[in-house]
Design a protein around this motif. Structure first.
Motif, PDB file in Angstrom:
ATOM      1  N   ASN A  24       0.823  -1.222   0.000  1.00 56.32           N
ATOM      2  CA  ASN A  24       0.000   0.000   0.000  1.00 56.32           C
ATOM      3  C   ASN A  24       0.848   1.261   0.000  1.00 56.32           C
ATOM      4  N   GLY A  25       2.129   1.079  -0.240  1.00 51.61           N
ATOM      5  CA  GLY A  25       3.043   2.223  -0.180  1.00 51.61           C
ATOM      6  C   GLY A  25       2.888   3.151  -1.380  1.00 51.61           C
ATOM      7  N   LYS A  26       3.630   4.246  -1.281  1.00 56.80           N
ATOM      8  CA  LYS A  26       3.473   5.310  -2.284  1.00 56.80           C
ATOM      9  C   LYS A  26       3.893   4.862  -3.683  1.00 56.80           C
ATOM     10  N   ILE A  27       4.843   3.972  -3.748  1.00 56.78           N
ATOM     11  CA  ILE A  27       5.308   3.591  -5.082  1.00 56.78           C
ATOM     12  C   ILE A  27       4.269   2.739  -5.808  1.00 56.78           C
ATOM     13  N   GLN A  28       3.707   1.773  -5.057  1.00 54.84           N
ATOM     14  CA  GLN A  28       2.648   0.963  -5.672  1.00 54.84           C
ATOM     15  C   GLN A  28       1.454   1.827  -6.094  1.00 54.84           C
ATOM     16  N   SER A  29       1.093   2.755  -5.196  1.00 51.53           N
ATOM     17  CA  SER A  29      -0.054   3.629  -5.506  1.00 51.53           C
ATOM     18  C   SER A  29       0.227   4.444  -6.757  1.00 51.53           C
ATOM     19  N   MET A  30       1.490   4.821  -6.875  1.00 49.17           N
ATOM     20  CA  MET A  30       1.911   5.607  -8.019  1.00 49.17           C
ATOM     21  C   MET A  30       1.752   4.778  -9.303  1.00 49.17           C
ATOM     22  N   PHE A  31       2.211   3.521  -9.250  1.00 47.45           N
ATOM     23  CA  PHE A  31       2.086   2.665 -10.433  1.00 47.45           C
ATOM     24  C   PHE A  31       0.611   2.402 -10.782  1.00 47.45           C
ATOM     25  N   ALA A  32      -0.241   2.389  -9.713  1.00 47.44           N
ATOM     26  CA  ALA A  32      -1.663   2.118  -9.939  1.00 47.44           C
ATOM     27  C   ALA A  32      -2.307   3.203 -10.807  1.00 47.44           C
ATOM     28  N   LEU A  33      -1.694   4.378 -10.805  1.00 46.89           N
ATOM     29  CA  LEU A  33      -2.241   5.491 -11.581  1.00 46.89           C
ATOM     30  C   LEU A  33      -1.822   5.458 -13.044  1.00 46.89           C
ATOM     31  N   MET A  34      -0.970   4.495 -13.368  1.00 49.27           N
ATOM     32  CA  MET A  34      -0.404   4.403 -14.710  1.00 49.27           C
ATOM     33  C   MET A  34      -1.505   4.371 -15.783  1.00 49.27           C
TER      34      MET A  34
END
Ligand code: DAH
Length: 336
Positions: A34-44
């Motif tokens: 649930n970290g920021k990097i995963q969330s960031m990729f989720a917006l791809m």
């Protein structure tokens, strides 16, 4: 989007990890599911097609950065705890040398002397330090009134007025071992006899009440003075190098005839001087008779070397007392 990525990048860079808790907080914030990097990729999915390549590259860069920071910090913390507990970082590193002690300079000199005489065909014998008058003096042809028998020179353990009881002394030299050897073994004999000896002398830089000698005895048919000198010169060269400066002088001992002494030239800052390292000679027929060896058949040579002198010359030691005080600062210099 790119701005957002830059912001996360900055947060990663500024995050201070100084202990395990920080490390875990960092992991949760950036690297966890649930970290920021995963969330960031989720917006791809929301990124317009034409920007996908650029944004994807930037996201990957941030991901690598975060993982790298995490790995480095984890390693550093591990190292720090290892140090704290004294563990090794790298087991292939050479170990720090520990001081394992060293042989005493007298032992080292004696070992060298033994090696030399073993090479020359001598074997090694020994005898007791507590001797009776017969072995220490009488059998060695000392006249009854010889000064060496005086209380001034000799430590008497038992001095008896009874004619049937022998005086007991701390041996004043290793020569009595010659007598014991010849009593027990028929010639040919070729032995050295190392050992400690005692004399009632004032303690100075040059003399001590105990010291060490190496006695030598070679008995066979036709042993001659030339062989004696050859043996001693060979010894001096093997001990001090072939350029050793030596001299052989006539001398007197009750148990040899003729008798000689050998000196070695000692050079130091203050200049040079001759130092006597040994006495020697052809075994006196009276000595052979005291042990029932026929002097008409056998001849022999003998020598008595001062181990302390020889060690002092060998290692440049100018005070004999150093050899017996066991000062670690002195002894440490003789690591071999
Ligand atoms: N025993 C003598 C001493 O202590 C040294 C010595 C001289 C020994 C001549 C010998 C010898 O065997 O032949 O001064």
């Amino acid at each position: 989007m790119i701005d957002n990525i830059e912001k996360i990048k900055k947060e990663i860079q500024d995050f201070n990890i100084s202990n395990e808790d920080d490390l875990e907080a960092f992991r949760l914030e950036f690297l966890s599911r649930n970290g920021k990097i995963q969330s960031m990729f989720a917006l791809m999915g929301k990124v317009p097609k034409e920007q996908k390549a650029e944004v994807g590259k930037a996201m990957n860069g941030v991901k690598v950065l975060a993982q790298q920071k995490f790995d480095d910090a984890q390693l550093e913390l591990k190292k720090a705890t290892r140090k704290e507990f004294g563990a090794l970082d790298d087991i292939t590193l050479p170990v720090e040398p520990t001081y394992a002690g060293s042989f005493h300079p007298l032992t080292q000199a004696l070992d060298e002397m033994k090696q030399i005489f073993l090479r020359l065909g001598f074997n090694i014998a020994d005898g007791p330090e507590l001797e009776n008058d017969f072995h220490n003096f009488t059998a060695l042809n000392f006249p009854p009134d010889h000064p060496a028998r005086d209380m001034q020179d000799t430590f008497f353990v038992r001095k008896s007025d009874d004619q049937n009881e022998q005086d007991l002394v701390l041996r004043t030299h290793t020569s009595p071992v010659q007598i014991r050897l010849m009593k027990n073994q028929q010639p040919p004999l070729r032995s050295i006899m190392p050992g400690r000896v005692y004399r009632n002398e004032a303690v100075t830089a040059k003399s001590y009440f105990q010291f060490n000698q190496v006695e030598g005895l070679y008995v066979d048919k036709n042993v001659n003075m030339g062989e004696l000198i050859e043996t001693l010169v060979m010894f001096a060269k093997l001990m001090y190098g072939s350029d050793v400066k030596y001299r052989v002088r006539p001398s007197y001992f009750p148990f040899t005839e003729p008798s000689i002494e050998m000196d070695v030239w000692w050079e130091n800052e203050k200049g040079g001087q001759w130092l006597e390292i040994l006495g020697a000679g052809m075994v006196d027929p009276n000595v052979f008779e005291s042990v029932n060896v026929d002097p008409e058949i056998y001849t022999g040579f003998a020598f008595g070397m001062g181990v302390d002198r020889i060690a002092m010359l060998r290692y440049g030691i100018d005070d004999i007392r150093l050899l017996y005080e066991n000062d670690i600062r002195f002894l440490e210099q003789f690591k071999s």
